[in-house]
Structures are given as structure tokens and as C-alpha cells.
Write a protein that holds these residues in place. Sequence first.
Motif, PDB file in Angstrom:
ATOM      1  N   VAL A  29       0.740  -1.405  -0.160  1.00  0.00           N
ATOM      2  CA  VAL A  29       0.126  -0.074  -0.043  1.00  0.00           C
ATOM      3  C   VAL A  29       0.883   1.297  -0.125  1.00  0.00           C
ATOM      4  O   VAL A  29       0.610   1.998  -0.799  1.00  0.00           O
ATOM      5  N   ILE A  30       2.051   1.326   0.839  1.00  0.00           N
ATOM      6  CA  ILE A  30       2.671   2.249   0.871  1.00  0.00           C
ATOM      7  C   ILE A  30       3.330   2.613  -0.376  1.00  0.00           C
ATOM      8  O   ILE A  30       3.542   3.629  -1.120  1.00  0.00           O
ATOM      9  N   ILE A  34       3.039   5.909  -2.783  1.00  0.00           N
ATOM     10  CA  ILE A  34       4.269   6.595  -3.454  1.00  0.00           C
ATOM     11  C   ILE A  34       4.388   6.651  -4.847  1.00  0.00           C
ATOM     12  O   ILE A  34       4.438   7.883  -5.411  1.00  0.00           O
ATOM     13  N   GLU A  35       4.053   5.657  -5.453  1.00  0.00           N
ATOM     14  CA  GLU A  35       4.303   5.731  -7.141  1.00  0.00           C
ATOM     15  C   GLU A  35       2.941   6.200  -7.614  1.00  0.00           C
ATOM     16  O   GLU A  35       3.349   6.861  -8.495  1.00  0.00           O
ATOM     17  N   GLN A  36       1.874   6.652  -7.078  1.00  0.00           N
ATOM     18  CA  GLN A  36       0.800   7.297  -7.435  1.00  0.00           C
ATOM     19  C   GLN A  36       1.006   8.659  -7.237  1.00  0.00           C
ATOM     20  O   GLN A  36       0.216   9.403  -7.735  1.00  0.00           O
ATOM     21  N   ASN A  42       8.319  15.849   1.967  1.00  0.00           N
ATOM     22  CA  ASN A  42       8.840  17.248   1.586  1.00  0.00           C
ATOM     23  C   ASN A  42       8.880  17.115   0.175  1.00  0.00           C
ATOM     24  O   ASN A  42       9.673  17.636  -0.789  1.00  0.00           O
ATOM     25  N   GLY A  43       7.873  16.810  -0.634  1.00  0.00           N
ATOM     26  CA  GLY A  43       7.571  16.678  -1.910  1.00  0.00           C
ATOM     27  C   GLY A  43       8.472  15.659  -2.855  1.00  0.00           C
ATOM     28  O   GLY A  43       8.446  15.833  -3.928  1.00  0.00           O
ATOM     29  N   VAL A  44       8.990  14.837  -2.132  1.00  0.00           N
ATOM     30  CA  VAL A  44       9.953  13.799  -2.874  1.00  0.00           C
ATOM     31  C   VAL A  44       9.408  12.451  -2.436  1.00  0.00           C
ATOM     32  O   VAL A  44       9.038  12.177  -1.521  1.00  0.00           O
ATOM     33  N   GLU A  45       9.626  11.564  -3.717  1.00  0.00           N
ATOM     34  CA  GLU A  45       9.270  10.240  -3.364  1.00  0.00           C
ATOM     35  C   GLU A  45      10.696   9.360  -2.423  1.00  0.00           C
ATOM     36  O   GLU A  45      11.328   8.825  -3.169  1.00  0.00           O
ATOM     37  N   ASN A  46      10.889   9.677  -1.442  1.00  0.00           N
ATOM     38  CA  ASN A  46      11.715   9.143  -0.724  1.00  0.00           C
ATOM     39  C   ASN A  46      11.101   8.021   0.300  1.00  0.00           C
ATOM     40  O   ASN A  46      10.855   8.447   1.379  1.00  0.00           O
TER      41      ASN A  46
END
Length: 90
Positions: A29-30, A34-36, A42-46
Motif C-alpha cells: 500500500v505504501i 508513493i508511486e501514484q 517534503n515533496g519527494v518520493e523518498n
Amino acid sequence: MLRQLRQVEKHDTPARLEYYGHPKEIARVIVKLIEQGKLRYNGVENYTQIIHSLASVIDVVNVKTGKIVSRETLLSYAKWIRTGELPEDE
């Protein structure tokens, strides 16, 4: 007195939440969120920072063992999901 109790209830939230389920499912789910683009740090896919932040307020409890899953385990599951190498449940 009733008014005081209601005030205390409003401000008396748990410091941590618990999720009882399968850790691989919550990791899926996480990763999906993130992928969606629905979950960012902070605006980043970290992925690492997002999972660390979530794990600081949510305890993922494995329903099979009754134990809290570590952040590192959740990170490993997320990595395996992203690479397509997630091992099946034993």
C-alpha cells in the motif's frame, strides 16, 4: 466536570497507532501510494524517509506472530516490491 472530560478527550490522542495485519500488504500500500504521487516526504518520493516517518507513529503488528515489524523489515519489503522480487509468504 463533564465539560472538562470532553476537553481532555479531545486532546488525549494516542502517541502511536497500531495496524494489525500482514506487513507485506502494508508495504504494498505504501509503495503504491508513493508511486501514484499521493504520498511524499517534503515533496519527494523518498521511500526510506517516508517509511521511517510512518513507522515513528504507526506500529505494524504482524497478525501471525503478534510482534511489531521493524522499520528495516518494512524497508526491505518496499525494496522487494519495487524490484518485483518480493518473496511469497511462508
